[in-house]
Write a protein that holds these residues in place. Structure first.
Motif, PDB file in Angstrom:
ATOM      1  N   LEU A 181       1.298  -1.914  10.318  1.00 20.37           N
ATOM      2  CA  LEU A 181       2.285  -1.746   9.253  1.00 20.37           C
ATOM      3  C   LEU A 181       2.957  -0.395   9.414  1.00 20.37           C
ATOM      4  O   LEU A 181       2.283   0.633   9.483  1.00 20.37           O
ATOM      5  N   ASP A 182       4.288  -0.398   9.479  1.00 21.81           N
ATOM      6  CA  ASP A 182       5.070   0.838   9.480  1.00 21.81           C
ATOM      7  C   ASP A 182       5.957   0.825   8.250  1.00 21.81           C
ATOM      8  O   ASP A 182       6.995   0.156   8.212  1.00 21.81           O
ATOM      9  N   LEU A 183       5.536   1.557   7.233  1.00 13.70           N
ATOM     10  CA  LEU A 183       6.291   1.669   5.982  1.00 13.70           C
ATOM     11  C   LEU A 183       7.252   2.838   6.153  1.00 13.70           C
ATOM     12  O   LEU A 183       6.834   3.995   6.201  1.00 13.70           O
ATOM     13  N   ASP A 184       8.539   2.546   6.231  1.00 12.29           N
ATOM     14  CA  ASP A 184       9.531   3.472   6.761  1.00 12.29           C
ATOM     15  C   ASP A 184      10.610   3.754   5.704  1.00 12.29           C
ATOM     16  O   ASP A 184      11.375   2.859   5.342  1.00 12.29           O
ATOM     17  N   SER A 185      10.639   4.986   5.187  1.00 10.26           N
ATOM     18  CA  SER A 185      11.624   5.377   4.167  1.00 10.26           C
ATOM     19  C   SER A 185      11.625   4.392   2.997  1.00 10.26           C
ATOM     20  O   SER A 185      12.672   3.929   2.541  1.00 10.26           O
ATOM     21  N   CYS A 186      10.435   4.074   2.519  1.00  7.36           N
ATOM     22  CA  CYS A 186      10.261   3.153   1.395  1.00  7.36           C
ATOM     23  C   CYS A 186       9.698   3.907   0.197  1.00  7.36           C
ATOM     24  O   CYS A 186       8.996   4.905   0.358  1.00  7.36           O
ATOM     25  N   ARG A 187       9.967   3.394  -0.986  1.00  7.28           N
ATOM     26  CA  ARG A 187       9.382   3.998  -2.187  1.00  7.28           C
ATOM     27  C   ARG A 187       8.826   2.906  -3.090  1.00  7.28           C
ATOM     28  O   ARG A 187       9.295   1.776  -3.091  1.00  7.28           O
ATOM     29  N   TYR A 188       7.805   3.292  -3.854  1.00  9.08           N
ATOM     30  CA  TYR A 188       7.120   2.380  -4.770  1.00  9.08           C
ATOM     31  C   TYR A 188       6.493   1.225  -3.978  1.00  9.08           C
ATOM     32  O   TYR A 188       7.025   0.118  -3.913  1.00  9.08           O
ATOM     33  N   ALA A 189       5.360   1.514  -3.369  1.00 11.10           N
ATOM     34  CA  ALA A 189       4.676   0.521  -2.546  1.00 11.10           C
ATOM     35  C   ALA A 189       3.194   0.512  -2.863  1.00 11.10           C
ATOM     36  O   ALA A 189       2.602   1.549  -3.157  1.00 11.10           O
ATOM     37  N   ASN A 190       2.606  -0.656  -2.772  1.00 11.44           N
ATOM     38  CA  ASN A 190       1.186  -0.844  -3.031  1.00 11.44           C
ATOM     39  C   ASN A 190       0.632  -1.724  -1.922  1.00 11.44           C
ATOM     40  O   ASN A 190       1.037  -2.884  -1.775  1.00 11.44           O
ATOM     41  N   ILE A 191      -0.297  -1.177  -1.132  1.00  7.45           N
ATOM     42  CA  ILE A 191      -0.917  -1.912  -0.030  1.00  7.45           C
ATOM     43  C   ILE A 191      -2.404  -1.951  -0.304  1.00  7.45           C
ATOM     44  O   ILE A 191      -3.049  -0.896  -0.437  1.00  7.45           O
ATOM     45  N   HIS A 192      -2.972  -3.139  -0.412  1.00  6.84           N
ATOM     46  CA  HIS A 192      -4.406  -3.193  -0.717  1.00  6.84           C
ATOM     47  C   HIS A 192      -5.053  -4.488  -0.228  1.00  6.84           C
ATOM     48  O   HIS A 192      -4.412  -5.516  -0.034  1.00  6.84           O
ATOM     49  N   ASP A 193      -6.362  -4.378   0.010  1.00  3.48           N
ATOM     50  CA  ASP A 193      -7.203  -5.508   0.389  1.00  3.48           C
ATOM     51  C   ASP A 193      -6.676  -6.208   1.635  1.00  3.48           C
ATOM     52  O   ASP A 193      -6.616  -7.449   1.707  1.00  3.48           O
ATOM     53  N   CYS A 194      -6.322  -5.406   2.648  1.00  7.70           N
ATOM     54  CA  CYS A 194      -5.783  -5.938   3.898  1.00  7.70           C
ATOM     55  C   CYS A 194      -6.718  -5.612   5.064  1.00  7.70           C
ATOM     56  O   CYS A 194      -7.505  -4.670   5.006  1.00  7.70           O
ATOM     57  N   PHE A 195      -6.586  -6.400   6.144  1.00  6.67           N
ATOM     58  CA  PHE A 195      -7.365  -6.206   7.365  1.00  6.67           C
ATOM     59  C   PHE A 195      -6.400  -5.964   8.526  1.00  6.67           C
ATOM     60  O   PHE A 195      -5.400  -6.685   8.673  1.00  6.67           O
ATOM     61  N   PHE A 196      -6.723  -4.959   9.343  1.00  5.12           N
ATOM     62  CA  PHE A 196      -5.885  -4.624  10.494  1.00  5.12           C
ATOM     63  C   PHE A 196      -6.762  -4.529  11.747  1.00  5.12           C
ATOM     64  O   PHE A 196      -7.808  -3.879  11.734  1.00  5.12           O
ATOM     65  N   ASP A 197      -6.310  -5.145  12.820  1.00  6.54           N
ATOM     66  CA  ASP A 197      -6.956  -5.031  14.129  1.00  6.54           C
ATOM     67  C   ASP A 197      -5.827  -5.059  15.145  1.00  6.54           C
ATOM     68  O   ASP A 197      -5.325  -6.130  15.506  1.00  6.54           O
ATOM     69  N   VAL A 198      -5.365  -3.880  15.602  1.00  3.40           N
ATOM     70  CA  VAL A 198      -4.076  -3.799  16.274  1.00  3.40           C
ATOM     71  C   VAL A 198      -4.146  -2.908  17.517  1.00  3.40           C
ATOM     72  O   VAL A 198      -5.193  -2.357  17.850  1.00  3.40           O
ATOM     73  N   GLY A 199      -2.990  -2.750  18.180  1.00  3.51           N
ATOM     74  CA  GLY A 199      -2.932  -2.021  19.435  1.00  3.51           C
ATOM     75  C   GLY A 199      -2.341  -0.633  19.343  1.00  3.51           C
ATOM     76  O   GLY A 199      -2.260   0.060  20.359  1.00  3.51           O
ATOM     77  N   ASP A 200      -1.911  -0.220  18.157  1.00  6.11           N
ATOM     78  CA  ASP A 200      -1.357   1.123  17.967  1.00  6.11           C
ATOM     79  C   ASP A 200      -1.743   1.546  16.551  1.00  6.11           C
ATOM     80  O   ASP A 200      -2.745   1.061  16.020  1.00  6.11           O
ATOM     81  N   ASP A 201      -0.972   2.414  15.912  1.00  3.02           N
ATOM     82  CA  ASP A 201      -1.340   2.837  14.569  1.00  3.02           C
ATOM     83  C   ASP A 201      -1.404   1.638  13.627  1.00  3.02           C
ATOM     84  O   ASP A 201      -0.543   0.749  13.666  1.00  3.02           O
ATOM     85  N   ALA A 202      -2.411   1.630  12.761  1.00  6.02           N
ATOM     86  CA  ALA A 202      -2.645   0.465  11.903  1.00  6.02           C
ATOM     87  C   ALA A 202      -1.794   0.526  10.635  1.00  6.02           C
ATOM     88  O   ALA A 202      -0.922  -0.303  10.414  1.00  6.02           O
ATOM     89  N   ILE A 203      -2.059   1.488   9.765  1.00  2.00           N
ATOM     90  CA  ILE A 203      -1.279   1.699   8.535  1.00  2.00           C
ATOM     91  C   ILE A 203      -0.533   3.009   8.712  1.00  2.00           C
ATOM     92  O   ILE A 203      -1.140   4.076   8.735  1.00  2.00           O
ATOM     93  N   CYS A 204       0.786   2.939   8.853  1.00  3.04           N
ATOM     94  CA  CYS A 204       1.553   4.113   9.248  1.00  3.04           C
ATOM     95  C   CYS A 204       2.726   4.340   8.301  1.00  3.04           C
ATOM     96  O   CYS A 204       3.446   3.396   7.956  1.00  3.04           O
ATOM     97  N   LEU A 205       2.915   5.585   7.885  1.00  4.73           N
ATOM     98  CA  LEU A 205       4.035   5.977   7.048  1.00  4.73           C
ATOM     99  C   LEU A 205       5.035   6.763   7.887  1.00  4.73           C
ATOM    100  O   LEU A 205       4.665   7.711   8.585  1.00  4.73           O
TER     101      LEU A 205
END
Length: 483
Positions: A260-284
């Motif tokens: 996930l790449d959250l990019d120039s976003c506002r008012y966000a809620n990320i929860h109860d998720c699973f990540f198994d990836v090849g680069d950054d997992a949860i990224c701002l």
């Protein structure tokens, strides 16, 4: 899922803003009524889009994808549409590059021409992708592969498929893809954004799986998103974003295989998720260098909680594209197992931007390959200690960040803090943090850093080293903190 389960808003926590969740009309359109066939062979691009357009014309509602294997090209979302993939539905996107038109977009913080995302929306209001189904981006058709990340058997299987191997140990699906980086970067450097100029290099311009730009009221709830050509989930310039109960999967060797790449976003809620990836997992992120500063839209008011990350370059990452600023972030009750880094903050000279007011708590980490907690302003810089440079609008600033009640069992480096000599990391606070690692704590170009009740157990390397830092305080630390 009932209407009541997706309506309303996510509760705010602490000083965070309430996140509005989109509400949809009760009407439903089933893709099979528009000729779609879930046999894995039929091209359902037109049927899917016809169902979405009919739903939109009817005032919005839910487009239902039943159980089955559904082959399709890109899906263009519309406002007031909920795309719902039922349990047992596998949506597999076309492997034909011709099915993905090039569009003007933004990638890695810069204006770019890219292939259209398999799930795409721009300037929409109230959109959702929900259900227990799976969306597969067929990204292996697009991605290059690094030889050193493959077993010999995997590498031989890949090159037997054709494509091109360059001198740097990279396999590319086509020669145009192997030549694409040099050619497209030259076009970008000269400000040339004519889509026709990029057509010969389409295979290099890999799409993100879910690309949403300028949307308000976004909900991703339930599905598995996997095998993206580039990043998996990329909301940009969006407001009121809720991502919950999703699974994001990419091969660990996937190049640019962010979760996930959250990019120039506002008012966000990320929860109860699973990540198994090849680069950054949860990224701002918030744009890159002068372009990002000119756009000037920070990522702000974001809550991340109850997420689990397996493979990934970073479990939770800020940067390196953060030129528009990142602030007012809360991260809590997450678990990172086997990631390259745990909590990762990265930037470099030229970015500018301010990262501030971030609170992280109750993060558990195990078997971290590199650093459990890392702040590094030398991203893509090889020097260990650079000479001071002039402070300009391109000098990044990281300050007022707190990490509490966090532990890391196993890492090469426990905590690594490295600012710039011209602008140190400022006002970091660590409370009730326990780290067991090969090397302990390093403070380089940092100032006003508090360690309260912090225990660092270094197995082989130094427990603590410092360079050009000021105001580093240890309070109520156990004897193991400097062992």
């Amino acid at each position: 899922m009932t209407e009541q389960q997706i309506a309303g808003s996510e509760p705010a926590t602490g000083s965070m803003k309430e996140v509005r969740i989109p509400v949809f009309p009760d009407s439903a359109w089933v893709v099979t009524d528009f000729g779609a066939k879930g046999d894995g062979i039929t091209d359902n691009t037109k049927a899917f889009q016809d169902a979405i357009e009919a739903c939109s014309a009817g005032g919005g509602g839910t487009v239902v994808i039943p159980a089955g294997i559904w082959l399709t090209g890109p899906i263009r979302l519309r406002s007031k549409i909920r795309l719902h993939a039922e349990q047992g539905a596998l949506v597999t996107f076309s492997r034909s590059f011709d099915d993905y038109p090039l569009i003007r977009s933004n990638y890695e913080g810069l204006d770019a021409v890219r292939a259209m995302p398999p799930i795409y929306g721009e300037n929409l209001t109230d959109i959702a992708v929900t259900g227990g189904g799976v969306f597969d981006g067929s990204g292996d058709a697009w991605r290059c592969v690094k030889k050193h990340k493959m077993t010999e058997r995997q590498w031989n299987e890949r090159i037997s498929q054709g494509g091109v191997v360059d001198g740097g140990g990279l396999w590319w699906p086509t020669r145009e893809a192997s030549e694409g980086r040099r050619a497209t970067e030259a076009l970008q450097a000269n400000g040339l954004m004519d889509i026709a100029l990029y057509e010969p290099y389409k295979v290099y311009l890999r799409p993100v799986l879910v690309g949403l730009t300028g949307c308000s009221g976004v909900l991703l709830d339930g599905p598995t998103f996997q095998n993206s050509g580039s990043w998996c989930l990329h909301p940009r310039l969006c407001e009121h974003v809720t991502i919950r109960r999703v699974t994001v999967r990419n091969p660990w060797h996937s190049v640019n295989g962010d979760g996930l790449d959250l990019d120039s976003c506002r008012y966000a809620n990320i929860h109860d998720c699973f990540f198994d990836v090849g680069d950054d997992a949860i990224c701002l992120k918030s744009g890159k260098n002068e372009q990002g500063r000119r756009t000037g839209v920070p990522t702000e008011y974001v809550t991340i909680r109850n997420c689990i990350v397996y493979h990934g370059h970073g479990g939770f990452t800020v940067g390196s594209e953060m030129s528009g600023g990142i602030r007012h972030i809360e991260v809590s009750d997450c678990m990172f197992i086997g990631t390259d880094n745990g909590l990762r903050f990265k930037s470099t000279r030229g970015r500018g931007g301010i990262v501030e007011n971030i609170r992280i708590s109750n993060v558990r980490m195990k078997d971290i390959e590199k650093s459990g907690i890392v702040f590094d302003m030398y991203y893509e810089i090889q020097d260990d200690y650079a000479a001071p440079a002039p402070v300009t609008e391109g000098t990044p600033c990281f300050r007022d960040i707190t990490i509490t009640d966090t532990c890391c069992l196993g890492a090469r480096q426990g905590i690594f803090l490295r600012g710039l000599p011209e602008r140190a990391l400022q006002r970091l606070k660590f409370e009730r943090v326990t780290v067991s690692s090969e090397e302990g704590l390093a403070c380089i170009d940092a100032e006003d850093v508090l360690f309260r009740d912090v225990k660092i157990i270094a197995r082989t390397g130094p427990a603590y080293r410092e360079h050009n830092s000021r105001g580093i305080r240890f309070v109520d630390a156990s004897e193991a903190a400097v062992r």
